[in-house]
Scaffold this motif. Structure first.
Motif, mmCIF file in Angstrom:
data_model
loop_
_atom_site.group_PDB
_atom_site.id
_atom_site.type_symbol
_atom_site.label_atom_id
_atom_site.label_comp_id
_atom_site.label_asym_id
_atom_site.label_seq_id
_atom_site.Cartn_x
_atom_site.Cartn_y
_atom_site.Cartn_z
ATOM 1 N N PRO A 1 -57.897 123.865 -34.641
ATOM 2 C CA PRO A 1 -58.339 123.786 -33.252
ATOM 3 C C PRO A 1 -57.357 123.005 -32.383
ATOM 4 O O PRO A 1 -56.548 122.217 -32.901
ATOM 5 C CB PRO A 1 -59.687 123.061 -33.343
ATOM 6 N N ASP A 22 -57.660 120.406 -30.469
ATOM 7 C CA ASP A 22 -57.718 118.939 -30.482
ATOM 8 C C ASP A 22 -57.095 118.340 -31.733
ATOM 9 O O ASP A 22 -56.869 117.128 -31.792
ATOM 10 C CB ASP A 22 -59.164 118.445 -30.327
ATOM 11 N N SER A 63 -55.455 113.425 -26.123
ATOM 12 C CA SER A 63 -56.254 113.419 -24.909
ATOM 13 C C SER A 63 -55.476 112.739 -23.784
ATOM 14 O O SER A 63 -54.394 112.192 -24.003
ATOM 15 C CB SER A 63 -57.573 112.680 -25.149
ATOM 16 N N ASP A 90 -63.585 110.989 -30.071
ATOM 17 C CA ASP A 90 -64.273 112.153 -30.620
ATOM 18 C C ASP A 90 -63.300 113.263 -31.003
ATOM 19 O O ASP A 90 -62.201 113.387 -30.451
ATOM 20 C CB ASP A 90 -65.272 112.714 -29.595
ATOM 21 N N SER A 102 -63.612 117.669 -32.228
ATOM 22 C CA SER A 102 -64.522 118.811 -32.214
ATOM 23 C C SER A 102 -65.147 119.001 -33.594
ATOM 24 O O SER A 102 -64.559 118.625 -34.615
ATOM 25 C CB SER A 102 -63.758 120.078 -31.818
ATOM 26 N N THR A 132 -72.757 115.001 -35.703
ATOM 27 C CA THR A 132 -72.342 115.911 -34.647
ATOM 28 C C THR A 132 -73.311 115.793 -33.479
ATOM 29 O O THR A 132 -74.522 115.928 -33.660
ATOM 30 C CB THR A 132 -72.295 117.362 -35.149
ATOM 31 N N GLY A 184 -74.546 117.184 -29.788
ATOM 32 C CA GLY A 184 -74.511 118.406 -28.986
ATOM 33 C C GLY A 184 -74.182 118.147 -27.529
ATOM 34 O O GLY A 184 -73.875 117.015 -27.122
ATOM 35 N N ARG A 185 -74.245 119.169 -26.729
ATOM 36 C CA ARG A 185 -73.976 119.059 -25.303
ATOM 37 C C ARG A 185 -75.025 118.191 -24.629
ATOM 38 O O ARG A 185 -76.204 118.242 -24.983
ATOM 39 C CB ARG A 185 -73.951 120.434 -24.648
ATOM 40 N N GLY A 243 -70.692 119.371 -21.105
ATOM 41 C CA GLY A 243 -69.720 118.939 -22.093
ATOM 42 C C GLY A 243 -69.670 119.856 -23.298
ATOM 43 O O GLY A 243 -70.167 120.994 -23.273
ATOM 44 N N GLU A 244 -69.060 119.367 -24.366
ATOM 45 C CA GLU A 244 -68.898 120.140 -25.591
ATOM 46 C C GLU A 244 -69.454 119.356 -26.775
ATOM 47 O O GLU A 244 -69.498 118.121 -26.749
ATOM 48 C CB GLU A 244 -67.417 120.435 -25.839
ATOM 49 N N PRO A 245 -69.886 120.038 -27.833
ATOM 50 C CA PRO A 245 -70.294 119.330 -29.057
ATOM 51 C C PRO A 245 -69.130 118.496 -29.575
ATOM 52 O O PRO A 245 -67.962 118.880 -29.429
ATOM 53 C CB PRO A 245 -70.646 120.472 -30.023
ATOM 54 N N ARG A 246 -69.434 117.354 -30.186
ATOM 55 C CA ARG A 246 -68.367 116.434 -30.590
ATOM 56 C C ARG A 246 -68.811 115.622 -31.796
ATOM 57 O O ARG A 246 -70.000 115.495 -32.079
ATOM 58 C CB ARG A 246 -67.995 115.504 -29.431
#
Length: 223
Positions: free
Chosen positions: A149, A151, A156, A163, A165, A195, A197-198, A204-207
């Motif tokens: 991925p 990231d 950043s 965080d 992904s 993990t 969630g949003r 935002g994104e899951p992290r």
């Protein structure tokens, strides 16, 4: 100057001094104490820096600031290799080195400020991708370069992102399991438990917070 003028000036100065004292007391003492009290009463964790503790109660860092997990540098070498026992965070390339207090190996916050077509940046990404594939492939699991991925190979804006992904965390599961003598399913469950969630289901994104995950991993391996 008449007595009336002197008296009027004294009254004005007295009123100004009283106003200064009142404002100093209210704004400099009462208000800060009130805000601090409310923060400690309602949001003590966030007010104290979002400290993260391990199972023994020892503070191991802040959940807001990313940390590196590297091996000690070898003799004569400045560069350090990642400690493959742990989940790794996002890269922090191009942020320079700490020159103020050299007693500590501090990560400096900042972006690389390189454009997307910068040759050095492109090479960083290529090298990082190759390292991710190599480091996370095991005897029973081969990482597909297409599964790496973004990231995992880009830093950043701050360079201190705490965080990663869920995709990057899952990519590291087999390596972490092998390095720590754990079952792959056990490590997968650990990632799932950490993990997030949003926000409100759509923002935002899951992290996955790397410090929280590694702290839970350390607690598990030291049971």
């Amino acid at each position: 100057m008449t007595n009336n003028t002197v008296s009027s000036t004294a009254r004005v100065l007295g009123a100004g001094l009283r106003a200064l004292l009142v404002l100093t007391l209210v704004c400099g003492v009462v208000y800060p104490l009130a805000v601090t009290g409310v923060a400690q009463a309602l949001f003590s964790d966030k007010a104290n820096g979002s400290e993260l503790k391990d199972a023994s109660g020892q503070v191991v860092g802040s959940s807001l600031i990313g940390q590196r997990y590297d091996l000690p540098p070898k003799d004569g070498e400045e560069a350090t290799a990642p400690d493959l026992k742990w989940f790794q965070p996002r890269p922090s390339n191009g942020l320079g080195s700490n020159s103020v207090n050299t007693q500590y190996a501090l990560l400096l916050s900042g972006a690389t400020n390189r454009s997307g077509d910068n040759e050095e940046l492109i090479q960083w990404v290529k090298d990082a991708k190759a390292a991710v594939v190599k480091d996370n492939s095991t005897a029973t699991y081969q990482v597909d370069p297409a599964d790496v991925p973004p990231d995992a190979v880009t830093s950043s804006g701050s360079g201190l992102d705490p965080d990663i992904s869920p995709a990057y965390a899952k990519l590291q599961v087999h390596r972490v399991a092998e390095q720590n003598g754990l079952d792959v399913k056990e490590v997968e469950d650990l990632v799932a438990d950490h993990t997030t969630g949003r926000l409100l289901g759509f923002m935002g994104e899951p992290r996955v917070n790397v410090l929280e995950l590694n702290t839970a991993l350390r607690d598990r391996t030291h049971d």
